[in-house]
Design a protein around this motif. Structure first.
Motif, PDB file in Angstrom:
ATOM      1  N   GLU A   1       0.177  34.502  -6.480  1.00 23.82           N
ATOM      2  CA  GLU A   1      -0.846  33.362  -6.827  1.00 23.82           C
ATOM      3  C   GLU A   1      -0.792  32.005  -6.324  1.00 23.82           C
ATOM      4  N   GLU A   2       0.448  31.797  -6.071  1.00 27.66           N
ATOM      5  CA  GLU A   2       0.665  30.368  -5.449  1.00 27.66           C
ATOM      6  C   GLU A   2       0.065  30.699  -3.832  1.00 27.66           C
ATOM      7  N   GLY A   3       0.212  31.883  -3.324  1.00 26.23           N
ATOM      8  CA  GLY A   3      -0.263  31.917  -2.242  1.00 26.23           C
ATOM      9  C   GLY A   3      -1.814  31.826  -2.169  1.00 26.23           C
TER      10      GLY A   3
ATOM     11  N   THR B   1       8.120  22.308 -13.312  1.00 26.13           N
ATOM     12  CA  THR B   1       7.556  21.714 -11.987  1.00 26.13           C
ATOM     13  C   THR B   1       6.029  22.417 -12.003  1.00 26.13           C
ATOM     14  N   ASP B   2       5.863  23.785 -12.310  1.00 26.97           N
ATOM     15  CA  ASP B   2       4.483  24.228 -12.408  1.00 26.97           C
ATOM     16  C   ASP B   2       3.686  23.589 -13.347  1.00 26.97           C
ATOM     17  N   ARG B   3       4.319  22.965 -14.286  1.00 24.99           N
ATOM     18  CA  ARG B   3       3.795  22.161 -15.298  1.00 24.99           C
ATOM     19  C   ARG B   3       2.981  20.777 -14.784  1.00 24.99           C
TER      20      ARG B   3
ATOM     21  N   GLU C   1      -4.875  30.685 -13.544  1.00 24.62           N
ATOM     22  CA  GLU C   1      -3.660  31.330 -13.148  1.00 24.62           C
ATOM     23  C   GLU C   1      -2.348  30.652 -13.347  1.00 24.62           C
ATOM     24  N   GLU C   2      -2.678  29.294 -13.220  1.00 27.18           N
ATOM     25  CA  GLU C   2      -1.182  28.433 -13.586  1.00 27.18           C
ATOM     26  C   GLU C   2      -0.700  28.760 -14.866  1.00 27.18           C
ATOM     27  N   ALA C   3      -1.632  28.922 -15.909  1.00 29.93           N
ATOM     28  CA  ALA C   3      -1.044  29.443 -17.214  1.00 29.93           C
ATOM     29  C   ALA C   3       0.095  30.152 -17.283  1.00 29.93           C
ATOM     30  N   HIS C   4      -0.077  31.266 -16.579  1.00 30.51           N
ATOM     31  CA  HIS C   4       1.029  32.432 -16.445  1.00 30.51           C
ATOM     32  C   HIS C   4       2.269  31.919 -15.994  1.00 30.51           C
ATOM     33  N   HIS C   5       2.186  31.019 -14.872  1.00 33.41           N
ATOM     34  CA  HIS C   5       3.460  30.388 -14.276  1.00 33.41           C
ATOM     35  C   HIS C   5       4.151  29.781 -15.382  1.00 33.41           C
ATOM     36  N   MET C   6       3.498  28.923 -16.035  1.00 35.55           N
ATOM     37  CA  MET C   6       4.416  28.220 -16.965  1.00 35.55           C
ATOM     38  C   MET C   6       4.777  28.999 -18.190  1.00 35.55           C
TER      39      MET C   6
HETATM   40 FE   LIG Z   1       2.122  27.567 -10.363  1.00 29.46          FE
END
Ligand SMILES: [Fe+2]
Ligand SMILES: [Fe+2]
Length: 471
Positions: A151-153, A212-214, A241-246
């Motif tokens: 997802e960062e990709g 950091t993702d936050r 998508e970012e919500a899952h990273h955190m």
């Molecule tokens: Fe992220």
């Protein structure tokens, strides 16, 4: 509703097929992206089937599809959130005017810089995390790592689309350079500090995705307010998508804390390391490190850049609509500055304090996470607690940069700070200990000794599911 073309070489909901020049440019960038992925993405595992989520639409419901995918076959697509009819600029000097669907000439350079800076963090984090697959504490965690990576990709794709679509030749050059900088490289580093720091182990990884993702979330939220509508729509979808990273970070640390609490109760001397766990003081040191590095990402406390981004309608506040006033002209923000070796309070015009306003919202969100971790300790009947260090501790950017503040925000003498540094930040010995725990667990349903199992798996599946097929 924009239509989603999932069969195209580059899945998208931006009518790429209609714009042949743009399509060609992106199709030329695509193999370079894949080269970068194979070179700098996760080492090995590229031929493995991984249970991944792929974005397939922008509906709140059912925007993603879950199935086994090999990472290089992941469908990296371009998705913008649906447009808001008659959207107006919500703050700054152009407040109330229609939002821009093309880049206004006078803001071109600044906007490009904002997009490149955001875009640069996406591949950087993949590079930082590329070795972690070899030491994952479970197949569930291994899968989550790869989910974050792909997802960062995709987030890189999102920014590259904006550069190609709206910034002509300069944008295409920037898109190439995004594939050329390297996290931690001495001669071509990534743009921001935290994205050049090493992520050596899974404690680093969970702290990174927590803190950091936050930061990423808050930068995306500020850009989601932007008067440049394509940027607002792109970042709004990235936040999904970012919500899952955190979640990965917050729940990862929570599971470590829970395991630590169990071990603390088993070992009467409280020596968690003797039982192969991670002791609370070590968790606290990694927390201090990644929180401080992430605070720097918001930029200086007093910033004329932040003031002009706000004035121009390029970057707003977190939940801008929740403020009664969107001009921020006659207000000020009280902050502590260092003057003649003493901390004093000053009033700073609000527009110049926008980085600090965003940082405050971020700190509050981080505190909520730490409270959650502490609840696990409390439930276990333990006294120890984790806490966020002062915003002044171990900063490298802004008013407190390189100043000897301790974790409580007290200004010390430099020699005392140096003498006590090991109380607050991971030492070589701490790193060596954490490194000694990094042994992969690759049997479905099993987990490393230093971390707890998650209460549930992915998408309704149990923890025991084979999230990565290794044979
Ligand atoms: Fe992220
Ligand atoms: Fe991202």
């Amino acid at each position: 509703m924009s239509t989603v073309d999932l069969t195209a070489r580059i899945p998208n909901n931006v009518d790429l097929a209609e714009d042949k020049r743009l399509l060609r440019a992106l199709e030329q960038w695509q193999p370079n992206y894949l080269d970068w992925w194979m070179q700098m993405g996760p080492t090995d595992f590229q031929t493995r089937d991984i249970y991944l989520r792929t974005a397939i639409s922008v509906d709140a419901e059912g925007w993603a599809h879950f199935d086994y995918v090999k990472m290089p076959d992941y469908r990296w697509g371009i998705f913008l959130a649906e447009p808001v009819a008659d959207r107006r600029i919500g703050f700054g000097d152009a407040m109330g005017q229609p939002s821009w669907s093309v880049v206004p000439g006078e803001h071109r350079n600044v906007l490009r810089r904002l997009i490149v800076t955001q875009g640069d963090t996406e591949p950087a984090s993949v590079e930082q995390q590329r070795m972690l697959g070899h030491t994952a504490p479970s197949l569930y965690d291994l899968r989550n790592l790869f989910q974050v990576n792909v997802e960062e990709g995709r987030h890189l794709w999102a920014m590259v689309y904006l550069l190609h679509r709206h910034f002509g030749r300069d944008g295409r050059e920037e898109a190439e350079e995004l594939l050329q900088r390297r996290s931690g490289s001495p001669d071509k580093p990534r743009i921001l500090g935290a994205f050049n720091a090493p992520i050596e182990n899974w404690l680093d990884f969970f702290m990174f995705t927590m803190f950091t993702d936050r930061d990423g979330k808050y930068q995306l939220l500020a850009l989601a307010e932007s008067g440049f509508d394509p940027l607002a729509r792109t970042t709004r979808f990235m936040l999904t998508e970012e919500a899952h990273h955190m979640f990965v970070g917050e729940s990862g640390v929570e599971r470590i804390v829970q395991r630590t609490a169990e071990l603390m109760k088993q070992e009467t001397n409280g020596d968690v390391r003797a039982l192969g766990g991670i002791d609370l003081p070590t968790i606290q040191k990694y927390l201090n490190l990644w929180f401080a590095l992430s605070l720097d990402l918001f930029g200086g406390e007093i910033s004329s850049n932040a003031a002009s981004f706000f004035a121009a309608g390029l970057k707003g506040r977190y939940k801008e609509e929740s403020y009664p006033d969107h001009l921020a002209l006659d207000q000020s923000y009280r902050m502590s500055v260092l003057e003649d070796g003493r901390v004093t309070e000053v009033e700073v015009p609000l527009r110049n304090s926008m980085n600090e306003v965003l940082r405050d919202a971020y700190v509050e969100d981080c505190q909520r996470g730490v409270d959650r971790w502490n609840k696990r300790l409390q439930e276990a009947g333990l006294e120890g607690r984790l806490s966020l260090p002062s915003k002044r501790f171990y900063r490298h950017i802004g008013l407190y940069a390189e100043q000897p503040f301790d974790v409580d925000g007290r200004l010390l003498g430099k020699p005392e700070w140096e003498r006590r540094r090991d109380e607050w930040l991971p030492t070589e010995a701490d790193r060596a200990y954490i490194a000694s725990l990094q042994k992969p667990v690759r049997e479905a349903g099993k987990i490393a000794n230093w971390i707890g199992k998650p209460p549930r798996g992915i998408k309704g599946l149990p923890f025991e599911y084979e999230y990565v097929r290794l044979d």
